[in-house]
Design a protein around this motif. Structure first.
Motif, PDB file in Angstrom:
ATOM      1  N   THR A   1      -0.839  -7.284   9.852  1.00  0.00           N
ATOM      2  CA  THR A   1      -1.640  -6.647   8.808  1.00  0.00           C
ATOM      3  C   THR A   1      -0.756  -5.882   7.839  1.00  0.00           C
ATOM      4  OG1 THR A   1      -1.960  -4.614  10.099  1.00  0.00           O
ATOM      5  CG2 THR A   1      -3.594  -6.369  10.399  1.00  0.00           C
ATOM      6  N   ASP A   2      -1.278  -5.674   6.653  1.00  0.00           N
ATOM      7  CA  ASP A   2      -0.619  -4.854   5.644  1.00  0.00           C
ATOM      8  C   ASP A   2      -1.666  -3.891   5.112  1.00  0.00           C
ATOM      9  OD1 ASP A   2       1.375  -3.894   3.978  1.00  0.00           O
ATOM     10  OD2 ASP A   2       1.033  -5.433   2.445  1.00  0.00           O
ATOM     11  N   HIS A   3      -1.481  -2.622   5.377  1.00  0.00           N
ATOM     12  CA  HIS A   3      -2.443  -1.594   4.989  1.00  0.00           C
ATOM     13  C   HIS A   3      -3.838  -1.923   5.507  1.00  0.00           C
ATOM     14  CE1 HIS A   3       0.574   0.321   2.509  1.00  0.00           C
ATOM     15  NE2 HIS A   3       0.857  -0.868   1.978  1.00  0.00           N
ATOM     16  N   GLY A   4      -3.906  -2.421   6.754  1.00  0.00           N
ATOM     17  CA  GLY A   4      -5.180  -2.703   7.408  1.00  0.00           C
ATOM     18  C   GLY A   4      -5.785  -4.055   7.083  1.00  0.00           C
ATOM     19  N   THR A   5      -5.164  -4.805   6.200  1.00  0.00           N
ATOM     20  CA  THR A   5      -5.684  -6.125   5.814  1.00  0.00           C
ATOM     21  C   THR A   5      -4.889  -7.213   6.514  1.00  0.00           C
ATOM     22  OG1 THR A   5      -6.286  -5.286   3.633  1.00  0.00           O
ATOM     23  CG2 THR A   5      -6.120  -7.673   3.867  1.00  0.00           C
TER      24      THR A   5
ATOM     25  N   THR B   1       5.351  -3.757   9.103  1.00  0.00           N
ATOM     26  CA  THR B   1       6.571  -3.025   9.459  1.00  0.00           C
ATOM     27  C   THR B   1       6.854  -3.136  10.950  1.00  0.00           C
ATOM     28  OG1 THR B   1       6.228  -1.484   7.641  1.00  0.00           O
ATOM     29  CG2 THR B   1       7.688  -0.759   9.415  1.00  0.00           C
TER      30      THR B   1
ATOM     31  N   THR C   1       1.268  -4.069  12.424  1.00  0.00           N
ATOM     32  CA  THR C   1       1.462  -3.880  10.988  1.00  0.00           C
ATOM     33  C   THR C   1       2.684  -4.713  10.595  1.00  0.00           C
ATOM     34  OG1 THR C   1       2.972  -2.006  11.212  1.00  0.00           O
ATOM     35  CG2 THR C   1       0.593  -1.509  11.105  1.00  0.00           C
TER      36      THR C   1
END
Length: 91
Positions: free
Chosen positions: A31-35, A8, A6
C-alpha cells in the motif's frame, strides 16, 4: 489475501516479503498512504493468470475469424477516453 505492507516497509523488508510469498504461498499487498498499489504473488498464481490470458487471447483470435467486424468511430473512441474529437485532452 495475506499480509499487507506499506511501500516503505516492503522495500525495507523485501526478503521477508518474498519469503512469505515463496514459503507461505500467500499474496502480499503493498500500500501507499493506505491505498493498495501492488501485490507480490506466488509464481504459480502468475503462471495461472498468464494461462488465462493466453486462453482469452486465443478465444479472441478465434472469434475474429468469424468475419464479424465491429467498427467504432474515432469520435466514440475519443469520447471513451475523455478526449476531444481531435485527440486532445478535454479540460
Amino acid at each position: 489475501m495475506g499480509a499487507s505492507y506499506t511501500l516503505t516497509d516492503a522495500r525495507n523488508n523485501l526478503g521477508k516479503v518474498v519469503n512469505e510469498v515463496r514459503h507461505g504461498g500467500r499474496t502480499v499487498e503493498i500500500t501507499d498512504h493506505g491505498t493498495p498499489i501492488a501485490a507480490v504473488i506466488p509464481i504459480e498464481l502468475l503462471d495461472y493468470f498468464q494461462q488465462l490470458e493466453g486462453e482469452r487471447d486465443l478465444a479472441a483470435a478465434e472469434e475474429s475469424k468469424t468475419g464479424v467486424r465491429r467498427w467504432v468511430s474515432h469520435a466514440d473512441v475519443a469520447a471513451r477516453f475523455g478526449l476531444n474529437a481531435d485527440g486532445t485532452r478535454k479540460r
